[in-house]
Design an enzyme around this catalytic site. Structure first.
Site: not given
Ligand code: MEZ
Length: 581
Positions: A150, A169, A177, A184, A376, A388-389, A392, A413, A515-516, A545, A555, A560
């Protein structure tokens, strides 16, 4: 060449640290090579040159560590060892594994050189130069706090809109993150969807996001997210990004999650693209520079105060963009808002500690949905490595200790995490085949990191995971039947892209981890920040975030990266416009 296992090395170094040795060394002069396994699973290889009594030079000659995330470790650790003539050096925050790999590789080389490792590991740390009391003062139109996705997007956009920009920073590396985001970026009505014949719309994207967020999202913000999403993909592409692969995420009605060709990890790529553009535009990013205060006079934002190892920094600016990310890595704060999450692991980078929630307090900033924190569901326990999701999305299933499915794997999630916690042991097992592996390049990093258990047959992988082989075989056969019939009568899973019948087979135990953090500073569609009297705070903007309202109660995966790009850009544009007034 000699390898060294860093998991063995670190406790040894700690023990030796207290042995109170140190002092002079004698080496066999020459250049020695050492290696140790890095976070990528590949070796970090170093060349260490010594004369009779000193370490003269350390070069990292080979590695496959993550660009951006590991850069500081690969440059700072060798320098610290040479400067201090000691192996007793601090790891780089946010790049612990790469730091440890470099230390272990250098240790291996120095062993060959005849060093007394015990003495080197306990030699006193070089004192870093004390921070001067002098304060550097910098003037700029816009200061962006945070160099994650961001912040980098905001900086570029403020620059594109004519402002002078500085980014601060607190971590030694950029990306936050975003570096770890994998699956994606969600976008609707893109040319990449069209090319694949995916029928999507901004309206459907809005509906999915609101439903996933339990309809407590701010609909205005969701509309902005969805309607700007294709434009954000186009903008990233114009900067050199590759978001051409399109896959499915939980809670999405269609495939709209954009990532690099072949399904490679999206987040680190996005950071590389934005960071290269920031550098190309000559925008300064000061790392290791932590903002502690936002300056304000009579309701007018004046800039920020920060601290750094080199001294204090005061930035006088006309506008401030807060892009510091969430607080997923601060379990005290997480548990303060949601006690059920006390002690949970996290997928977050160590800098996600919620500093902004502290430094905005004097401005009475309004917070929204602050107790809405997402877990997550597919995170490797203890190691805290997110799978990563998208795995799945590309076809993997989840089974419990009875080797039975227990949920539609592409539920949102919150739903999948809750179902997992109800299973024996509170975890489950992700199962997929070679077909899924070949569909998603991101899986290769899990293979390299040794996270997956492999079997030539379904029964073999079940046995290795201590599950009933016959039961797993029956579960997978049944699921493959559902794929053929395009219908899942057990859990109504809508997206079943492929049968799982292509050996070898893979499994990994997974469970929920923080996770978020969906809540944060209240913003509007121009990314302006509000106070508790519901008034705009002139000159203060926020994106990503750290802000709240876009994602509501939960979310959706892929939203994100969409959020940080779209609202990052908007916040930069708004800040530049404000500064120009
Ligand atoms: O947006 C997310 O948090 C994401 C795509 C995570 C992931 O499982 O890769």
């Amino acid at each position: 060449m000699k390898g060294f296992n860093r998991f063995f090395l670190i406790p040894v170094l700690l023990v030796l640290l207290f042995a109170g040795c140190g002092g002079g060394q004698s080496y066999k002069p020459g250049t020695y090579t050492g290696k140790a396994e890095g976070i990528s699973g590949d070796d970090v290889v170093v060349e260490v040159t010594v004369d009779k009594s000193a370490i003269k030079e350390i070069k990292v000659v080979e590695h496959n560590e993550s660009p951006g995330i590991s850069d500081a470790a690969l440059s700072q650790i060798p320098k610290a060892i040479v400067d201090g003539q000691t192996l007793n050096v601090d790891v780089v925050s946010g790049a612990t594994y790469s730091s440890e790999a470099v230390i272990a590789a250098v240790t291996a080389a120095l062993e060959e050189a005849g060093a007394n490792i015990k003495k080197l590991a306990s030699a006193e740390k070089k004192k870093t130069d004390a921070a001067t009391s002098a304060t550097e003062v910098i003037n700029t139109d816009v200061v962006v706090v945070g160099a994650g996705g961001a912040g980098l997007a905001a900086a570029l956009s403020a620059h594109e809109n004519g402002a002078s920009v500085l980014v601060l920073e607190k971590m030694p590396v950029v990306g936050g993150n975003t570096n770890y985001a994998t699956g994606g970026l969600n976008a609707a009505e893109t040319p990449y969807q069209k090319k694949k014949g995916i029928d999507d719309s901004v309206e459907l994207f809005i509906q999915d996001t609101m439903k996933g967020g339990k309809n407590i999202n701010n609909p205005e913000l969701v509309k902005v997210l969805a309607s700007n999403s294709a434009g954000s993909v186009e903008w990233l592409t114009s900067l050199g990004g590759d978001f051409t692969d399109v896959g499915r995420m939980g809670g999405a009605s269609v495939n709209r999650c954009h990532r690099p060709t072949g399904g490679a990890a999206a987040g680190n790529h996005l950071v590389q693209v934005l960071h290269a553009a920031v550098k190309e535009k000559g925008i300064t990013v000061k790392t290791d520079c932590r903002v502690v205060k936002i300056m304000e006079e009579g309701g007018v934002i004046k800039g920020v105060m920060a601290t750094s190892p080199a001294g204090n920094v005061t930035v006088m600016s006309k506008a401030v963009v807060i892009a510091t990310g969430g607080f997923g890595a601060n379990n005290d704060m997480v548990a303060g808002f949601n006690p059920k999450l006390k002690g949970f692991g996290t997928t977050n980078h160590p800098g996600a500690t919620g500093d902004a929630l502290e430094f905005v307090k004097p401005l009475n900033v309004a917070l929204v949905d602050i107790d809405k924190i997402q877990t997550h569901p597919t995170v490797v326990p203890v190691k805290n490595k997110m799978i990563t999701e998208a795995v799945r999305g590309n076809g993997a299933i989840l089974v419990n200790r009875n080797a039975e499915r227990f949920i539609s794997e592409l539920e949102t999630r919150d739903v999948v995490s809750a179902a997992e916690l109800k299973q024996e042991g509170g975890t489950s097992f992700l199962f997929f085949d070679q077909g899924v592996r070949e569909s998603l390049k991101a899986i290769e990093k899990y293979v390299k990191a040794g996270l997956l258990t492999e079997g030539a047959t379904i029964e073999e992988v079940a046995e290795k995971m201590k599950l009933d082989p016959a039961k797993l075989k029956a579960t997978v056969d049944k699921y493959n039947g559902y794929v053929a019939a395009k219908s899942d009568p057990d859990f109504s899973r809508a997206n079943m892209p492929r049968a799982l019948n292509n050996p070898p087979f893979y499994m990994v135990e997974v469970g929920p981890a923080v996770h978020h953090t969906m809540g944060g500073l209240k913003i509007d569609t121009e990314a302006r920040v509000y106070n508790t009297s519901d008034e705009v705070i002139p000159g203060l903007f926020a994106a990503g975030e750290v802000s709240g309202g876009v994602h509501g109660g939960n979310r959706l995966g892929g939203n994100a990266l969409s959020d940080i790009t779209t609202f990052g850009r908007i916040s930069g544009k708004s800040a530049a416009a404000f500064a120009a007034k």
